[in-house]
Design an enzyme around this catalytic site. Sequence first.
Site, PDB file in Angstrom:
ATOM      1  CB  ILE A  13     -30.189 -69.641 -74.297  1.00 21.56           C
ATOM      2  CG1 ILE A  13     -28.907 -69.785 -74.413  1.00 21.56           C
ATOM      3  CG2 ILE A  13     -31.047 -70.660 -73.221  1.00 21.56           C
ATOM      4  CD1 ILE A  13     -28.062 -69.283 -73.071  1.00 21.56           C
ATOM      5  CG  ASP A  38     -50.327 -66.052 -80.618  1.00 22.85           C
ATOM      6  OD1 ASP A  38     -50.513 -64.941 -81.109  1.00 22.85           O
ATOM      7  OD2 ASP A  38     -50.935 -67.050 -81.254  1.00 22.85           O
ATOM      8  CG  LEU A  45     -35.897 -57.466 -68.135  1.00 19.43           C
ATOM      9  CD1 LEU A  45     -34.505 -57.814 -67.741  1.00 19.43           C
ATOM     10  CD2 LEU A  45     -36.665 -58.375 -67.137  1.00 19.43           C
ATOM     11  CB  ALA A  67     -33.977 -60.648 -70.413  1.00 18.63           C
ATOM     12  CE1 TYR A 134     -23.783 -60.930 -69.650  1.00 18.41           C
ATOM     13  CE2 TYR A 134     -21.924 -62.562 -69.847  1.00 18.41           C
ATOM     14  CZ  TYR A 134     -23.162 -62.399 -69.692  1.00 18.41           C
ATOM     15  OH  TYR A 134     -24.088 -63.606 -69.768  1.00 18.41           O
ATOM     16  CG  ASN A 160     -17.609 -69.885 -73.737  1.00 18.89           C
ATOM     17  OD1 ASN A 160     -17.091 -69.725 -72.530  1.00 18.89           O
ATOM     18  ND2 ASN A 160     -17.478 -68.943 -74.579  1.00 18.89           N
ATOM     19  NE  ARG A 195     -13.172 -67.830 -72.952  1.00 12.91           N
ATOM     20  CZ  ARG A 195     -11.947 -67.132 -72.213  1.00 12.91           C
ATOM     21  NH1 ARG A 195     -10.769 -68.184 -71.865  1.00 12.91           N
ATOM     22  NH2 ARG A 195     -11.632 -65.889 -72.362  1.00 12.91           N
TER      23      ARG A 195
END
Length: 298
Positions: A13, A38, A45, A67, A134, A160, A195
């Site tokens: 993403i 750059d 993190l 992240a 998760y 998804n 899904r």
Amino acid sequence: MMKVFLTGAGGFIGRNLIKKLHEQNIEVLGCDNTGGRDDIKKISLLDYDELKKQIAEFQPDTVIHLAAIALAIYGNTSEIYNVNVVGTEILLKVLSEVCKNKVKLILISTAGVYGNQSEEFYHEDLPFNPANHYSYSKMVTEYMLRQHPDLEFTIVRPFNIIGVGQRQVFLIPKLVEHFAKKSRELHVGNLKPERDYVDINYCVYILSELAQRNDMKHSIYNICSGVGHSVEDIIEILAEYSGHNPEIVVDPAFVRKNEVWRMVGDPTRLLDFVNGKKCSDFRKTLIDMYEYSKNNMI
């Protein structure tokens, strides 16, 4: 010029979102664990000092927090919570400390926080019922925002997300690759779970709109299409289009013990925000992925 700080910038993403934001003349500073560009710094993190230094110098208008360890089947549980929860708390602390103006935060959560529900379509007001570590970690990060009233935030719950360039550790690109290679056998888990699959281009369009606009009526938005597809449906589409019919093997190694059988989002709130603009057709995205995989096989 508007400035966006983006965590997880090197992911699926993130890469597509940077491209979208650049097209809209937005200055972007990204971070992830690899760097190499750059506009993408190599910053963990969990590195409070470096994160603080970069954000203090950049002074973003908006922070998009992508992240995370995003695999539901990732084996290292402690690492999931360390990156997803502790890393998010460090980011929130830094934003509260160094941003001179009130910064807008877009927190990328997951539709997985809903888990199994009795509703046919999952709307944003449903209770939490996560089914894996998760999703539990993302639920915790949503709660953590309540400890930071100084931040203006929007929570996004993507279903998804799929598209060209997605890693093959995820189900759809893995299936696509097997059909492109004309594998004789296809080992899968449960065939019945449904899904809600969303094209990557629609996802980054939504995120760019949220980053730039201030007319949101809600603090939580699904990114979904409102249409469900099972693994059986996907195999049927790929078989019909490719002309290839592999032997389907339900492999116990891929069968989840705590399966969520149907996870399809209610897009009502989202469609109101984007004036009815809908996600592109799932079949088209799937075929685009197949053609790309077929034409880029090593």
